[in-house]
Scaffold this motif. Structure first.
Motif, PDB file in Angstrom:
ATOM      1  N   THR A  35       0.868  -1.173   0.000  1.00  0.00           N
ATOM      2  CA  THR A  35       0.000   0.000   0.000  1.00  0.00           C
ATOM      3  C   THR A  35       0.907   1.227   0.000  1.00  0.00           C
ATOM      4  O   THR A  35       2.096   1.122   0.292  1.00  0.00           O
ATOM      5  CB  THR A  35      -0.946   0.004   1.217  1.00  0.00           C
ATOM      6  OG1 THR A  35      -1.917   1.031   1.061  1.00  0.00           O
ATOM      7  CG2 THR A  35      -0.209   0.185   2.526  1.00  0.00           C
ATOM      8  N   ASP A  36       0.363   2.349  -0.329  1.00  0.00           N
ATOM      9  CA  ASP A  36       1.137   3.589  -0.381  1.00  0.00           C
ATOM     10  C   ASP A  36       1.661   3.929   1.013  1.00  0.00           C
ATOM     11  O   ASP A  36       0.862   4.123   1.940  1.00  0.00           O
ATOM     12  CB  ASP A  36       0.237   4.711  -0.912  1.00  0.00           C
ATOM     13  CG  ASP A  36       0.913   6.057  -0.975  1.00  0.00           C
ATOM     14  OD1 ASP A  36       2.088   6.185  -0.581  1.00  0.00           O
ATOM     15  OD2 ASP A  36       0.258   7.011  -1.426  1.00  0.00           O
ATOM     16  N   GLY A  39      -0.020   6.801   2.446  1.00  0.00           N
ATOM     17  CA  GLY A  39      -1.476   6.753   2.417  1.00  0.00           C
ATOM     18  C   GLY A  39      -2.117   6.542   3.777  1.00  0.00           C
ATOM     19  O   GLY A  39      -1.446   6.235   4.773  1.00  0.00           O
ATOM     20  N   ALA A  59       8.734   5.319  -6.681  1.00  0.00           N
ATOM     21  CA  ALA A  59       7.846   4.279  -7.197  1.00  0.00           C
ATOM     22  C   ALA A  59       8.612   2.958  -7.269  1.00  0.00           C
ATOM     23  O   ALA A  59       9.774   2.933  -7.659  1.00  0.00           O
ATOM     24  CB  ALA A  59       7.320   4.675  -8.567  1.00  0.00           C
ATOM     25  N   ARG A  68       3.977   3.154  -8.927  1.00  0.00           N
ATOM     26  CA  ARG A  68       3.394   3.321  -7.599  1.00  0.00           C
ATOM     27  C   ARG A  68       4.410   2.933  -6.532  1.00  0.00           C
ATOM     28  O   ARG A  68       5.193   2.013  -6.709  1.00  0.00           O
ATOM     29  CB  ARG A  68       2.180   2.399  -7.435  1.00  0.00           C
ATOM     30  CG  ARG A  68       1.029   2.739  -8.328  1.00  0.00           C
ATOM     31  CD  ARG A  68      -0.115   1.755  -8.169  1.00  0.00           C
ATOM     32  NE  ARG A  68      -0.583   1.709  -6.788  1.00  0.00           N
ATOM     33  CZ  ARG A  68      -1.239   0.673  -6.281  1.00  0.00           C
ATOM     34  NH1 ARG A  68      -1.503  -0.385  -7.005  1.00  0.00           N
ATOM     35  NH2 ARG A  68      -1.630   0.696  -5.020  1.00  0.00           N
ATOM     36  N   ALA A  69       4.353   3.623  -5.413  1.00  0.00           N
ATOM     37  CA  ALA A  69       5.191   3.279  -4.260  1.00  0.00           C
ATOM     38  C   ALA A  69       4.420   2.304  -3.377  1.00  0.00           C
ATOM     39  O   ALA A  69       3.371   2.651  -2.844  1.00  0.00           O
ATOM     40  CB  ALA A  69       5.554   4.528  -3.472  1.00  0.00           C
ATOM     41  N   LEU A  70       4.909   1.074  -3.280  1.00  0.00           N
ATOM     42  CA  LEU A  70       4.311   0.083  -2.384  1.00  0.00           C
ATOM     43  C   LEU A  70       5.306  -0.369  -1.318  1.00  0.00           C
ATOM     44  O   LEU A  70       4.936  -1.016  -0.365  1.00  0.00           O
ATOM     45  CB  LEU A  70       3.820  -1.145  -3.169  1.00  0.00           C
ATOM     46  CG  LEU A  70       2.719  -0.897  -4.195  1.00  0.00           C
ATOM     47  CD1 LEU A  70       2.329  -2.231  -4.837  1.00  0.00           C
ATOM     48  CD2 LEU A  70       1.513  -0.234  -3.579  1.00  0.00           C
ATOM     49  N   GLY A  72       8.636   0.819   1.226  1.00  0.00           N
ATOM     50  CA  GLY A  72       9.062   2.054   1.857  1.00  0.00           C
ATOM     51  C   GLY A  72       9.934   1.854   3.077  1.00  0.00           C
ATOM     52  O   GLY A  72      10.153   0.723   3.531  1.00  0.00           O
TER      53      GLY A  72
END
Length: 75
Positions: A35-36, A39, A59, A68-70, A72
């Protein structure tokens, strides 16, 4: 590596937040969040003190052409 389905992922995030709240020293949390990282789904981790890097999150998904960044790093 957090779960692919949202319900399981939310449970994992809640468990991680409880653990993080008990740590008194420096802490890094990194991995595939699915997930981000910036987010709302990770809000419990942010409330527990885990912040995003100042440099932003690149990303990482899909691997061939990330959009997308999933994944981190939270500190």
């Amino acid at each position: 590596h957090l779960a692919l389905d949202e319900a399981s992922r939310r449970q994992q995030i809640a468990s991680l937040a409880q653990i993080i709240e008990q740590v008194s020293g420096p802490l890094l949390l990194l991995g595939d969040f699915n997930t981000d990282p910036a987010g709302p789904e990770l809000a419990p981790l942010h409330r527990a003190g885990m912040g995003l890097p100042e440099s932003g999150i690149p990303a990482t998904f899909p691997a061939a052409r990330p959009r997308r960044a999933l994944d981190g790093i939270l500190a």
